[in-house]
Enzyme design. Structure first.
Site, PDB file in Angstrom:
ATOM      1  N   ASP A 221      57.340  42.461  61.871  1.00 11.79           N
ATOM      2  CA  ASP A 221      57.962  41.183  62.181  1.00 11.79           C
ATOM      3  C   ASP A 221      58.144  40.449  60.852  1.00 11.79           C
ATOM      4  OD1 ASP A 221      58.740  38.867  63.775  1.00 11.79           O
ATOM      5  OD2 ASP A 221      56.783  38.047  63.238  1.00 11.79           O
TER       6      ASP A 221
ATOM      7  N   ASP B 268      58.812  36.310  60.379  1.00 13.30           N
ATOM      8  CA  ASP B 268      58.228  34.967  60.341  1.00 13.30           C
ATOM      9  C   ASP B 268      56.811  34.968  60.900  1.00 13.30           C
ATOM     10  OD1 ASP B 268      60.719  33.159  59.671  1.00 13.30           O
ATOM     11  OD2 ASP B 268      61.388  34.618  61.155  1.00 13.30           O
TER      12      ASP B 268
ATOM     13  N   ASP C 284      52.660  39.016  64.674  1.00 14.52           N
ATOM     14  CA  ASP C 284      51.740  37.880  64.735  1.00 14.52           C
ATOM     15  C   ASP C 284      51.777  37.130  66.057  1.00 14.52           C
ATOM     16  OD1 ASP C 284      53.415  34.969  64.048  1.00 14.52           O
ATOM     17  OD2 ASP C 284      54.438  36.879  63.857  1.00 14.52           O
TER      18      ASP C 284
END
EC number: 3.1.3.18
Length: 272
Positions: free
Chosen positions: A19, A21, A182
């Site tokens: 991922d 961001d 995240d």
């Protein structure tokens, strides 16, 4: 026993999908500026950094709707207002990324993985038009063979379509792949694709501890992923990986390319 030894029996995975961001970069400060610009232009109170931090992770349209609702639940937001807000936000966010930073340990780990011959891909819900420029600014683009934005394909995370697509293009099965993210969307996408997921504790998960999403592992620094990642002589068993004589071209997957392969992926279509 090291983190990778627990997941891959002492070897490295052949493919790691990341991922963006909240995983590789902290982009919330710039996103918050764009959100507050949008809200101010619409005559609404600004949201601030911490509110935006709790709202990110599901793509720009959802972020804008949450900001307009001032809540994670955005079901009551007027569609016309949401469209207007999205246009303002996209324009504001495109102007600059001066406050976005790369998290500690990210560059070192990506360099190490590249040296070891591990294929890497980026799968983000961020709109495609922002991804390549941001990667260039952060000097991260060269590490990724495949780059997929949030509007590149018909589905975005937590749908696993992008993960299936990358694994198919790389010729690597789920058992030899890893996803690093995240948020809940990252964990759900990885699980739906049958891929182990390592989650970063410092990212964006709407205020919830990422451990509550039950990833395979939670770490607080990307360098913990690989034993001795800063030691280029570290002894780790590697899978049989064909190393290119020179680094092959980065493939930025676009919506046009995706439409050419969508039929091939149809049999993998995830149904919630």
């Amino acid at each position: 026993m090291s983190d990778f030894e627990q997941l891959f029996a002492g070897k490295l995975p052949k493919l790691i999908m990341f991922d963006l961001d909240g995983t590789l970069v902290d982009s919330v400060p710039d996103l918050a500026v764009a959100v507050d610009t949008m809200l101010a232009e619409l005559g609404r109170p600004t949201a601030g950094l911490e509110s935006v931090r709790a709202w990110v992770g599901n793509g720009a349209p959802v972020l804008v709707r949450r900001a307009l609702a001032n809540n994670l639940d955005h079901s009551g937001v007027d569609e016309a207002l949401a469209e207007r807000g999205l246009d303002i936000f996209m324009r504001a966010y495109a102007e600059k990324h001066e406050f976005t930073v790369v998290y500690p340990g990210v560059r070192e780990t990506l360099k190490w993985l590249q040296k070891m011959g591990v294929e890497m891909a980026l799968i983000t819900n961020k709109p495609e038009r922002f991804v390549a420029p941001l990667l260039d600014e952060m000097k991260l683009g060269r590490f990724f063979r495949w780059i997929i934005g949030g509007d590149t394909m018909p589905q975005k995370k937590p749908d696993p379509a992008a993960l299936f697509f990358v694994m198919k293009m790389a010729g690597v099965p789920a058992s030899q792949s890893l996803f690093v993210g995240d948020s809940r969307s990252d964990v759900q996408a990885a699980k739906a694709a049958g891929v182990a997921c390592v989650a970063l504790s410092y990212g964006y998960n709407h205020g919830r501890p990422i451990a509550e999403e039950n990833p395979a592992m939670v770490i607080d620094d990307l360098r913990r992923l690989i034993p001795g990642c800063l030691d280029l002589d570290a002894e780790i068993l590697l899978p049989d990986i064909k190393r290119p004589s020179s680094r092959e071209s980065i493939v930025v997957v676009t919506r046009k390319l995706w439409m050419k392969v969508i039929k091939a992926l149809a049999r993998w279509r995830w149904r919630a």
